[in-house]
Design a protein around this motif. Structure first.
Motif: not given
Ligand SMILES: [Zn+2]
Length: 239
Positions: A195-221
């Motif tokens: 779907l992306v035409d890189t001639g007219r659009s730029d894009y970013a891919v940010l993937t990972g895993i969200q980790i729910h730790g103790p006391e409501g703290r969230n981390y990202i791998w």
């Protein structure tokens, strides 16, 4: 085992989710992306535990297009992706799309993988529930991967991840979450290639895993982090 040791062993390089969002924002700013010229698109699990990440992304990037399904899988297809892209700002000659896609997992204060105590609960509960339900079917030796009209997202999830598992294998929950991360990264890149035409659009891919730790703290791998600007791929510096 403490939470910190488990996090280090299973998801080395993880950081607090606010730091992940602000540091990747800074890195993308240097490549020409910012809150006023870009649209953020976010896929996380439907679980309310994931929402602090969405809130933080919205604070930094502005309101985000919702790509989410169970376990953060990308089932919105070309119609959903195209809608998001049509909403991108047209500030200058280019459109800019910033994609976030992150399955999730809980880790308890004693390193219990998949286990958390939710606000208002006394007993432990699990995350990701959708991945655990799939894993329970793998354990039972009976996996139904037909499309169940009463359970569409879970059917699609099982169908998608079943392909990634060797016959007879039952991955543990952290491995299954990593496989879900692989799948969303592949599916995201596939949709972008369609779907992306890189001639007219730029894009970013940010993937990972969200980790729910103790006391409501969230981390990202941090998983796969890069941007394509003027058709050229540039990896983002490690946050
Ligand atoms: Zn979930």
């Amino acid at each position: 085992v403490t939470f910190e040791t488990a996090l280090d062993q299973i998801f080395p390089g993880s950081l607090l989710e606010d730091a992940f969002v602000t540091q990747t924002y800074q890195a993308l700013q240097e490549l020409g992306f910012n809150a006023s010229n870009s649209i953020a698109c976010v896929s996380v699990c439907r679980d309310e535990l994931t929402l602090p990440l969405v809130t933080k992304i919205s604070e930094v990037w502005g309101e985000a297009f919702n790509f989410s399904s169970l376990a953060g899988m990308l089932f919105l297809g070309k119609t959903g992706f195209s809608a998001a892209y049509h909403h991108a700002p047209r500030m200058d000659e280019r459109e800019r799309y910033v994609h976030f896609a992150l399955p999730h997992i809980a880790i308890g204060e004693n390193g219990e993988v998949g286990s958390t105590i939710r606000p208002g609960h006394l007993e432990r509960s699990s995350a990701c529930g959708a991945l655990m339900a799939f894993r329970d079917e793998l354990v039972s030796g009976q996996v139904n991967i037909e499309l169940d009209p009463d359970d569409i997202e879970q059917s699609l999830l099982k169908h998608r991840l079943f392909n990634k598992i060797k016959y007879g294998d039952v991955p543990d929950l952290s491995r299954l979450t990593q496989l879900a991360h692989e799948a969303v990264t592949e599916d995201l890149e596939h949709m972008v290639s369609l779907l992306v035409d890189t001639g007219r659009s730029d894009y970013a891919v940010l993937t990972g895993i969200q980790i729910h730790g103790p006391e409501g703290r969230n981390y990202i791998w941090p998983g796969t982090l890069y941007a394509v600007v003027n058709g050229r791929r540039q990896s983002l510096q490690e946050p």
